[in-house]
Design a protein around this motif. Structure first.
Motif, PDB file in Angstrom:
ATOM      1  N   ASP A 128       0.848  -1.192   0.000  1.00 29.94           N
ATOM      2  CA  ASP A 128       0.000   0.000   0.000  1.00 29.94           C
ATOM      3  C   ASP A 128       0.891   1.252   0.000  1.00 29.94           C
ATOM      4  OD1 ASP A 128      -1.705   2.201   0.817  1.00 29.94           O
ATOM      5  OD2 ASP A 128      -3.160   0.693   1.438  1.00 29.94           O
ATOM      6  N   PRO A 129       0.792   2.123  -1.035  1.00 29.88           N
ATOM      7  CA  PRO A 129       1.637   3.321  -1.106  1.00 29.88           C
ATOM      8  C   PRO A 129       1.447   4.268   0.083  1.00 29.88           C
ATOM      9  CG  PRO A 129       0.606   2.898  -3.227  1.00 29.88           C
ATOM     10  CD  PRO A 129      -0.065   2.002  -2.229  1.00 29.88           C
ATOM     11  N   GLY A 130       0.312   4.116   0.788  1.00 29.84           N
ATOM     12  CA  GLY A 130       0.109   4.957   1.965  1.00 29.84           C
ATOM     13  C   GLY A 130       1.192   4.763   3.009  1.00 29.84           C
ATOM     14  N   VAL A 144      -6.752   3.767  13.243  1.00 32.04           N
ATOM     15  CA  VAL A 144      -5.843   4.436  14.178  1.00 32.04           C
ATOM     16  C   VAL A 144      -5.925   3.734  15.531  1.00 32.04           C
ATOM     17  CG1 VAL A 144      -5.310   6.586  15.365  1.00 32.04           C
ATOM     18  CG2 VAL A 144      -6.096   6.632  12.977  1.00 32.04           C
ATOM     19  N   ARG A 145      -4.771   3.255  16.017  1.00 35.71           N
ATOM     20  CA  ARG A 145      -4.682   2.568  17.298  1.00 35.71           C
ATOM     21  C   ARG A 145      -3.205   2.520  17.698  1.00 35.71           C
ATOM     22  NH1 ARG A 145      -4.276  -0.416  13.109  1.00 35.71           N
ATOM     23  NH2 ARG A 145      -3.432  -2.545  13.093  1.00 35.71           N
ATOM     24  N   LEU A 174      -2.420   8.271  11.189  1.00 41.02           N
ATOM     25  CA  LEU A 174      -2.718   7.730   9.870  1.00 41.02           C
ATOM     26  C   LEU A 174      -2.924   6.218   9.871  1.00 41.02           C
ATOM     27  CD1 LEU A 174      -0.235   9.782   7.645  1.00 41.02           C
ATOM     28  CD2 LEU A 174      -2.709  10.077   7.867  1.00 41.02           C
ATOM     29  N   GLY A 175      -2.825   5.586  11.055  1.00 39.43           N
ATOM     30  CA  GLY A 175      -2.993   4.140  11.121  1.00 39.43           C
ATOM     31  C   GLY A 175      -2.495   3.606  12.449  1.00 39.43           C
ATOM     32  N   ALA A 228       5.079   8.919  14.594  1.00 41.58           N
ATOM     33  CA  ALA A 228       4.075   8.073  13.946  1.00 41.58           C
ATOM     34  C   ALA A 228       2.717   8.225  14.612  1.00 41.58           C
ATOM     35  CB  ALA A 228       4.533   6.615  13.974  1.00 41.58           C
ATOM     36  N   LEU A 229       2.715   8.288  15.939  1.00 46.04           N
ATOM     37  CA  LEU A 229       1.452   8.487  16.667  1.00 46.04           C
ATOM     38  C   LEU A 229       0.826   9.833  16.328  1.00 46.04           C
ATOM     39  CD1 LEU A 229       2.408   7.086  20.208  1.00 46.04           C
ATOM     40  CD2 LEU A 229       0.751   6.089  18.606  1.00 46.04           C
TER      41      LEU A 229
END
Length: 217
Positions: free
Chosen positions: A117-119, A211-212, A192-193, A187-188
């Motif tokens: 996934d490019p995301g 998001v978690r 974004l995921g 990252a948090l």
């Protein structure tokens, strides 16, 4: 009054003997003043713009913001393959770069390749920008085939049976010049995921799922 009409009026008046010569001359002076625009009763004629100096309409266009290409730098620690590529440019993902990234992030145990996934590259790019890293992302795990994921899940209770790695939607990473704590924090902050923190194993899990956040060993 038109010049010809003014002259005709003056000449007819003199010819008819209605005005003396001095008066006729005075009328001529008035006529000349009117024609030169100096008499108070002279009509006002708007001046024509100078030839070649008339302002030219200029069309204005809204400035379009420059869109920078997106880069990603990563290394598969198992195969030692490195790739530094522009994966997004001119408003779209670059097919050749995406294909090459899919290969580097394959399941190294059986060489199975799966679309990533490019995301995920967007997440890495934002982390790189925020941390100002100069290093490649070290990838511990990209794509995992169902067979590999099943094997790892049986070894460790921390590997999900239906891991997003099997869908090419997760990566386990670290940076050699940035602490795990900072990578995790950035990252948090992106929201974004999912973000998993594994300090003993020395990596941060990122994915493009919901998001978690969680911590492991």
């Amino acid at each position: 009054m038109h010049r010809r009409k003014l002259l005709q009026w003056g000449l007819s008046a003199v010819g008819a003997g209605l005005v003396p010569l001095a008066a006729a001359r005075a009328d001529d002076d008035i006529i000349g003043a009117i024609l030169q625009g100096k008499h108070p009763n002279a009509p006002v004629v708007p001046a024509a713009p100078p030839v070649g100096l008339r302002p030219t309409p200029v069309e204005t266009f809204a400035a379009q913001p420059a869109v920078e290409p997106k880069w990603v730098k990563l290394r598969n620690i198992h195969t030692d393959e490195k790739l530094e590529a522009v994966y997004w440019e001119n408003g779209e993902y670059v097919p050749d770069a995406v294909t090459a990234l899919n290969h580097v992030l394959r399941d190294y145990r059986n060489d199975e390749v799966h679309p990533i996934d490019p995301g995920l590259y967007d997440i890495l790019g934002k982390i790189a920008e925020k941390t100002q890293t100069k290093a490649h992302f070290q990838v511990i795990s990209g794509y995992r085939s169902p067979a590999t994921n099943r094997m790892l899940s049986e070894r460790s209770g921390e590997v999900a049976r239906h891991s997003l790695h099997m869908d090419g939607k997760a990566m386990d990473i670290y940076l050699e010049d940035i602490s795990l704590q900072e990578i995790r924090a950035e990252a948090l902050g992106l929201q974004l995921g999912g973000v998993g923190y594994y300090p003993k194993s020395r990596f941060v899990h990122v994915d493009v799922g919901r998001v978690r956040a969680w911590s492991g060993t």
